[in-house]
Design a protein around this motif. Structure first.
Motif, PDB file in Angstrom:
ATOM      1  N   PRO A   1       5.812  32.539   8.966  1.00  0.00           N
ATOM      2  CA  PRO A   1       4.993  32.440  10.188  1.00  0.00           C
ATOM      3  C   PRO A   1       5.545  31.432  11.196  1.00  0.00           C
ATOM      4  O   PRO A   1       5.470  31.659  12.408  1.00  0.00           O
ATOM      5  CB  PRO A   1       3.622  32.006   9.658  1.00  0.00           C
ATOM      6  CG  PRO A   1       3.584  32.511   8.262  1.00  0.00           C
ATOM      7  CD  PRO A   1       4.983  32.367   7.753  1.00  0.00           C
ATOM      8  N   VAL A   2       6.100  30.314  10.701  1.00  0.00           N
ATOM      9  CA  VAL A   2       6.696  29.327  11.616  1.00  0.00           C
ATOM     10  C   VAL A   2       7.902  29.935  12.334  1.00  0.00           C
ATOM     11  O   VAL A   2       8.079  29.759  13.551  1.00  0.00           O
ATOM     12  CB  VAL A   2       7.097  28.056  10.834  1.00  0.00           C
ATOM     13  CG1 VAL A   2       7.859  27.092  11.753  1.00  0.00           C
ATOM     14  CG2 VAL A   2       5.871  27.384  10.241  1.00  0.00           C
ATOM     15  N   PHE A   3       8.728  30.653  11.578  1.00  0.00           N
ATOM     16  CA  PHE A   3       9.878  31.333  12.177  1.00  0.00           C
ATOM     17  C   PHE A   3       9.419  32.356  13.213  1.00  0.00           C
ATOM     18  O   PHE A   3       9.989  32.458  14.314  1.00  0.00           O
ATOM     19  CB  PHE A   3      10.693  32.019  11.081  1.00  0.00           C
ATOM     20  CG  PHE A   3      11.772  32.923  11.592  1.00  0.00           C
ATOM     21  CD1 PHE A   3      12.921  32.410  12.172  1.00  0.00           C
ATOM     22  CD2 PHE A   3      11.635  34.306  11.500  1.00  0.00           C
ATOM     23  CE1 PHE A   3      13.917  33.244  12.650  1.00  0.00           C
ATOM     24  CE2 PHE A   3      12.623  35.149  11.979  1.00  0.00           C
ATOM     25  CZ  PHE A   3      13.769  34.622  12.551  1.00  0.00           C
ATOM     26  N   PHE A   4       8.390  33.090  12.869  1.00  0.00           N
ATOM     27  CA  PHE A   4       7.853  34.112  13.776  1.00  0.00           C
ATOM     28  C   PHE A   4       7.365  33.487  15.082  1.00  0.00           C
ATOM     29  O   PHE A   4       7.680  33.960  16.183  1.00  0.00           O
ATOM     30  CB  PHE A   4       6.733  34.861  13.049  1.00  0.00           C
ATOM     31  CG  PHE A   4       5.839  35.675  13.932  1.00  0.00           C
ATOM     32  CD1 PHE A   4       6.362  36.539  14.888  1.00  0.00           C
ATOM     33  CD2 PHE A   4       4.458  35.588  13.808  1.00  0.00           C
ATOM     34  CE1 PHE A   4       5.527  37.295  15.694  1.00  0.00           C
ATOM     35  CE2 PHE A   4       3.628  36.341  14.607  1.00  0.00           C
ATOM     36  CZ  PHE A   4       4.165  37.187  15.558  1.00  0.00           C
ATOM     37  N   MET A   5       6.601  32.417  14.981  1.00  0.00           N
ATOM     38  CA  MET A   5       6.106  31.742  16.189  1.00  0.00           C
ATOM     39  C   MET A   5       7.263  31.184  17.017  1.00  0.00           C
ATOM     40  O   MET A   5       7.238  31.230  18.250  1.00  0.00           O
ATOM     41  CB  MET A   5       5.149  30.622  15.794  1.00  0.00           C
ATOM     42  CG  MET A   5       3.867  31.096  15.125  1.00  0.00           C
ATOM     43  SD  MET A   5       2.733  29.753  14.713  1.00  0.00           S
ATOM     44  CE  MET A   5       2.265  29.177  16.329  1.00  0.00           C
ATOM     45  N   SER A   6       8.288  30.686  16.336  1.00  0.00           N
ATOM     46  CA  SER A   6       9.439  30.109  17.045  1.00  0.00           C
ATOM     47  C   SER A   6      10.177  31.161  17.872  1.00  0.00           C
ATOM     48  O   SER A   6      10.540  30.914  19.024  1.00  0.00           O
ATOM     49  CB  SER A   6      10.400  29.467  16.042  1.00  0.00           C
ATOM     50  OG  SER A   6       9.762  28.433  15.329  1.00  0.00           O
ATOM     51  N   ILE A   7      10.389  32.348  17.280  1.00  0.00           N
ATOM     52  CA  ILE A   7      11.150  33.356  18.024  1.00  0.00           C
ATOM     53  C   ILE A   7      10.330  33.959  19.163  1.00  0.00           C
ATOM     54  O   ILE A   7      10.886  34.353  20.199  1.00  0.00           O
ATOM     55  CB  ILE A   7      11.668  34.466  17.091  1.00  0.00           C
ATOM     56  CG1 ILE A   7      10.504  35.216  16.443  1.00  0.00           C
ATOM     57  CG2 ILE A   7      12.624  33.919  16.050  1.00  0.00           C
ATOM     58  CD1 ILE A   7      10.867  36.597  16.009  1.00  0.00           C
ATOM     59  N   ILE A   8       9.007  34.026  19.008  1.00  0.00           N
ATOM     60  CA  ILE A   8       8.180  34.511  20.118  1.00  0.00           C
ATOM     61  C   ILE A   8       8.250  33.530  21.287  1.00  0.00           C
ATOM     62  O   ILE A   8       8.424  33.927  22.449  1.00  0.00           O
ATOM     63  CB  ILE A   8       6.720  34.722  19.662  1.00  0.00           C
ATOM     64  CG1 ILE A   8       6.639  35.858  18.645  1.00  0.00           C
ATOM     65  CG2 ILE A   8       5.826  35.017  20.857  1.00  0.00           C
ATOM     66  CD1 ILE A   8       7.084  37.200  19.167  1.00  0.00           C
TER      67      ILE A   8
ATOM     68  N   ILE B   1       4.885  40.690  18.773  1.00  0.00           N
ATOM     69  CA  ILE B   1       3.759  39.897  18.270  1.00  0.00           C
ATOM     70  C   ILE B   1       2.897  40.743  17.335  1.00  0.00           C
ATOM     71  O   ILE B   1       2.507  40.305  16.242  1.00  0.00           O
ATOM     72  CB  ILE B   1       2.930  39.349  19.449  1.00  0.00           C
ATOM     73  CG1 ILE B   1       3.765  38.354  20.274  1.00  0.00           C
ATOM     74  CG2 ILE B   1       1.649  38.683  18.946  1.00  0.00           C
ATOM     75  CD1 ILE B   1       3.074  37.883  21.540  1.00  0.00           C
ATOM     76  N   CYS B   2       2.640  41.980  17.740  1.00  0.00           N
ATOM     77  CA  CYS B   2       1.778  42.857  16.934  1.00  0.00           C
ATOM     78  C   CYS B   2       2.468  43.285  15.640  1.00  0.00           C
ATOM     79  O   CYS B   2       1.879  43.218  14.553  1.00  0.00           O
ATOM     80  CB  CYS B   2       1.378  44.082  17.755  1.00  0.00           C
ATOM     81  SG  CYS B   2       0.487  43.698  19.275  1.00  0.00           S
TER      82      CYS B   2
ATOM     83  N   ILE C   1      -5.625  35.173  13.907  1.00  0.00           N
ATOM     84  CA  ILE C   1      -5.811  34.138  14.929  1.00  0.00           C
ATOM     85  C   ILE C   1      -4.477  33.820  15.603  1.00  0.00           C
ATOM     86  O   ILE C   1      -4.399  33.662  16.828  1.00  0.00           O
ATOM     87  CB  ILE C   1      -6.430  32.874  14.300  1.00  0.00           C
ATOM     88  CG1 ILE C   1      -7.854  33.174  13.805  1.00  0.00           C
ATOM     89  CG2 ILE C   1      -6.440  31.722  15.296  1.00  0.00           C
ATOM     90  CD1 ILE C   1      -8.469  32.047  12.999  1.00  0.00           C
ATOM     91  N   MET C   2      -3.401  33.748  14.785  1.00  0.00           N
ATOM     92  CA  MET C   2      -2.085  33.447  15.331  1.00  0.00           C
ATOM     93  C   MET C   2      -1.637  34.516  16.322  1.00  0.00           C
ATOM     94  O   MET C   2      -1.021  34.213  17.345  1.00  0.00           O
ATOM     95  CB  MET C   2      -1.073  33.329  14.190  1.00  0.00           C
ATOM     96  CG  MET C   2       0.341  32.988  14.640  1.00  0.00           C
ATOM     97  SD  MET C   2       1.442  32.707  13.240  1.00  0.00           S
ATOM     98  CE  MET C   2       1.384  34.306  12.431  1.00  0.00           C
ATOM     99  N   GLU C   3      -1.970  35.780  16.015  1.00  0.00           N
ATOM    100  CA  GLU C   3      -1.603  36.864  16.932  1.00  0.00           C
ATOM    101  C   GLU C   3      -2.231  36.658  18.300  1.00  0.00           C
ATOM    102  O   GLU C   3      -1.567  36.752  19.341  1.00  0.00           O
ATOM    103  CB  GLU C   3      -2.047  38.202  16.353  1.00  0.00           C
ATOM    104  CG  GLU C   3      -1.761  39.371  17.283  1.00  0.00           C
ATOM    105  CD  GLU C   3      -2.423  40.648  16.817  1.00  0.00           C
ATOM    106  OE1 GLU C   3      -1.999  41.724  17.263  1.00  0.00           O
ATOM    107  OE2 GLU C   3      -3.383  40.563  16.025  1.00  0.00           O
TER     108      GLU C   3
END
Length: 669
Positions: free
Chosen positions: A251-258, A584-585, A612-614
């Motif tokens: 999830p941290v990686f995902f948020m970083s790339i977004i 994101i989705c 919530i993160m989405e």
């Protein structure tokens, strides 16, 4: 053998422009006509001879080259000839006080030069050439009888000569020529420069190829440099074992790339604005269509001229009818494309994905993927050509709006072709092992196949055309096959393929295919980032080679492209924004699948956190679009300074005119 029919000395205009440096220009345009086997200049009524004389009358410098099958008329123009053509075209250029005014040759010293020191950009020069050669008309009161071999031609009064000869097939083609000196410099400093793998001389590319191609390479270069951060992050996740924290790291990686993608999008807009300011083009990236306002007004003018208005109500009704009729046509075409995707392409894509899922041999899967990617290219190109035919019947405002409509339709076809199979593995089967295999094979096979096709196909086309031309010449002139055939440089350029879009050159050039490739790659690595983080490293490595491969393609494999004025990447920026939202989705769904392996879809704290993160990421995405300004402050300050100078100049002129009128009234009294 070259046959020069005009002196190549450029005459300065010292009396009118003492401070304007004389620009030495080489041959930039070639006109292809049939080869004559007699002596050049024998028949004064021959249409080609008349065309050459007309070129010389309008001030062009002419050089005639006999090829194996055709004759090539190379054209160059002194800066004064181009300047007077620019004045006739009402081209607007920026003056030294910062205001855009219509160009006047007599006041050439007042206008700002291009980054390379030239008075006109390559796009402006090409427009001037086009205006000059297609503006040649029969100015006599009577028609002129011309001939070409056995064909009799009657040149009517005020009839354009070039259009007449093109319609009869006498003028085969008009294409821009490479400048050998500048081309070799770009090959050395750009295409073959591997010391700084992301360095690109963008201003030189702009001067040589025009704004559209320079903007594409600037975007690709910035995209590649920014790609190094998620590539390093993805490799870290792949090779470092985080143990029990692995599911928290994703999830941290995902948020970083977004966040990376959103910031890249915004900072690209800032870079785009800075480039336009450097190239003396001042307007916001958001309002990039403003440059076409004059074209839209001219189209409305044509409607106004078509109808003789006598009633305001009828005028309003006609415009409303034209507006809604155009919208309904676009809706009809979109419906046709979407229906075709669902009915024809979707079953094919699902069948391939299911077959891939049931096969056990990795070698067979790889061969299946290679065959699928090879076949689907032609299927999608066929759909793109149909989209072009549909768009030609739409009532779009201008060429750029038609091009944007093509972008959305063709990307819809490629979106289905590229991602539906991956969605099948990710969402229906939840098979992450197969999903990673598919991503690796797609990234490797598709990228390698694209690069091979981009560079090998133009070379093979050139070799085939060259071989066919030599063979035809030997048959026609009964020359021995052992005799070496000399081919002039201009004929070699003619035999090279043009830089055109695969779906058709009616609306777009080759930048369409190049940006489509980048957009599909961006969607692939972003939408499935959590499934395969090292994909960013694959993409970065591919883009580094793509920059040099595309540079070599333009400088060596293809003709010099026709320049187009496009200040941004256009609709492709909206495509990238759409892919960020989709990412994101899709990544949230992938994380849900990882947390909920049993498929029960219980709302556990982990799943609730993902949901919530989405929503938070969607808010951040649209929030950053407002927080990070699209235009640097120095660009805004320069534009405001120019605007204030313009206002001061106009105010002084207005005061002088008012005071002059009062003095005139006092004298008359």
């Amino acid at each position: 053998m070259d046959h020069s029919s005009a002196g190549l000395e450029m005459k300065g205009n010292d009396d009118d422009n003492n401070n304007l440096e004389e620009e030495q220009t080489g041959f930039e345009i070639s006109v292809v006509v049939p080869k004559r086997f007699g002596r050049l200049g024998d028949d004064k009524y021959d249409c080609v001879e008349v065309l050459v004389k007309e070129f010389q009358k309008v001030g062009l410098i002419v050089d005639r080259v006999l090829g194996m099958q055709y004759e090539f008329i190379k054209l160059a123009a002194p800066v004064e000839v181009l300047g007077r053509a620019a004045a006739e075209l009402l081209i607007k250029k920026k003056t030294k006080i910062g205001v855009d005014v219509q160009f006047e040759w007599e006041e050439a010293e007042a206008f700002i030069r291009q980054p390379d020191g030239a008075l006109f950009s390559w796009c402006e020069r090409f427009r001037c050439y086009h205006h000059i050669i297609y503006g040649i008309v029969n100015k006599s009161e009577s028609g002129i009888a011309l001939r070409s071999e056995s064909i009799e031609i009657f040149w009517e009064p005020m009839e354009p000569l070039m259009m007449k000869l093109e319609s009869l097939g006498i003028v085969k083609e008009v294409f821009p020529l490479h400048d050998e000196v500048k081309r070799k410099q770009l090959i050395k400093r750009w295409a073959l420069n591997w010391r700084d793998f992301t360095y690109q001389p963008i201003d030189e590319i702009y001067s040589y190829f025009g704004m559209k191609i320079a903007t594409y390479f600037a975007f690709l270069g910035m995209y590649t440099r920014w790609m190094l951060f998620p590539a390093a992050l993805g490799l870290t996740l792949q090779f470092v074992d985080f143990g029990s924290f692995q599911l928290l790291v994703l999830p941290v990686f995902f948020m970083s790339i977004i966040l990376w993608a959103v910031l890249f999008s915004q900072f690209w807009k800032r870079k785009n604005s800075a480039m336009l300011a450097r190239w003396q083009v001042y307007y916001s990236v958001r309002d990039s269509r403003s440059k076409f306002l004059a074209m839209e007004q001219s189209s409305l003018q044509s409607v106004d001229n078509k109808y003789n208005w006598t009633d305001k109500q009828k005028e309003k009704e006609l415009f409303q009818r034209e507006e809604w009729f155009g919208r309904l046509k676009r809706l009809r075409n979109d419906t046709i494309v979407i229906t075709s995707i669902i009915c024809l392409q979707l079953p094919f894509e699902l069948a391939y994905a299911h077959l891939y899922e049931v096969l056990e041999s990795d070698i067979v899967k790889f061969l299946l993927t290679a065959a699928y990617l090879f076949i689907i290219q032609y299927f999608t190109k066929f759909g793109g050509k149909i989209s072009v035919k549909l768009i030609m019947h739409e009532k779009n405002k201008n060429r750029e709006y038609r091009a944007d409509s093509l972008v959305y339709k063709v990307f819809g076809l490629y979106f289905m072709q590229s991602y539906i199979g991956i969605f099948y593995h990710a969402l229906l089967h939840r098979n992450f092992v197969t999903l990673r295999q598919v991503l690796i094979q797609r990234l490797i096979v598709s990228e390698v196949l694209e690069n091979l096709m981009e560079n090998s196909v133009p070379y093979l086309k050139y070799k085939y055309r060259k071989h066919r031309a030599i063979r035809n010449r030997r048959k026609r002139e009964k020359v021995s096959s052992t005799e070496k055939t000399h081919i002039s440089r201009v004929e070699k350029e003619y035999l090279k393929p043009a830089y055109s879009a695969s779906v058709g050159e009616e609306l777009e050039d080759g930048v369409f295919d190049d940006l489509l490739e980048v957009a599909l790659q961006f969607g692939m690595i972003m939408m499935f980032a959590c499934a395969f983080p090292p994909a960013f490293a694959f993409a970065a490595l591919n883009n580094i080679t793509e920059i040099r491969a595309d540079a070599l393609k333009l400088l060596v494999m293809l003709r010099r492209p026709t320049p187009h004025a496009a200040a941004t990447i256009g609709a492709w920026l909206n495509i990238f924004q759409f892919l960020i939202v989709m990412s994101i989705c899709t990544n949230c769904v992938l994380l849900v699948c990882l947390f909920d392996r049993e498929g029960e879809w219980h709302i556990s704290p982990g799943l609730a956190a993902i949901l919530i993160m989405e929503h938070v990421l969607l808010i951040i995405k649209f929030g950053f679009s407002r927080i990070v300004p699209e235009e640097p402050d120095w660009v805004k300050a320069r534009r405001m300074s120019d605007a204030s100078q313009v206002q001061q100049v106009y105010s002084k002129q207005l005061l002088k005119s008012i005071s002059g009128e009062k003095k005139h009234e006092q004298k008359s009294e």
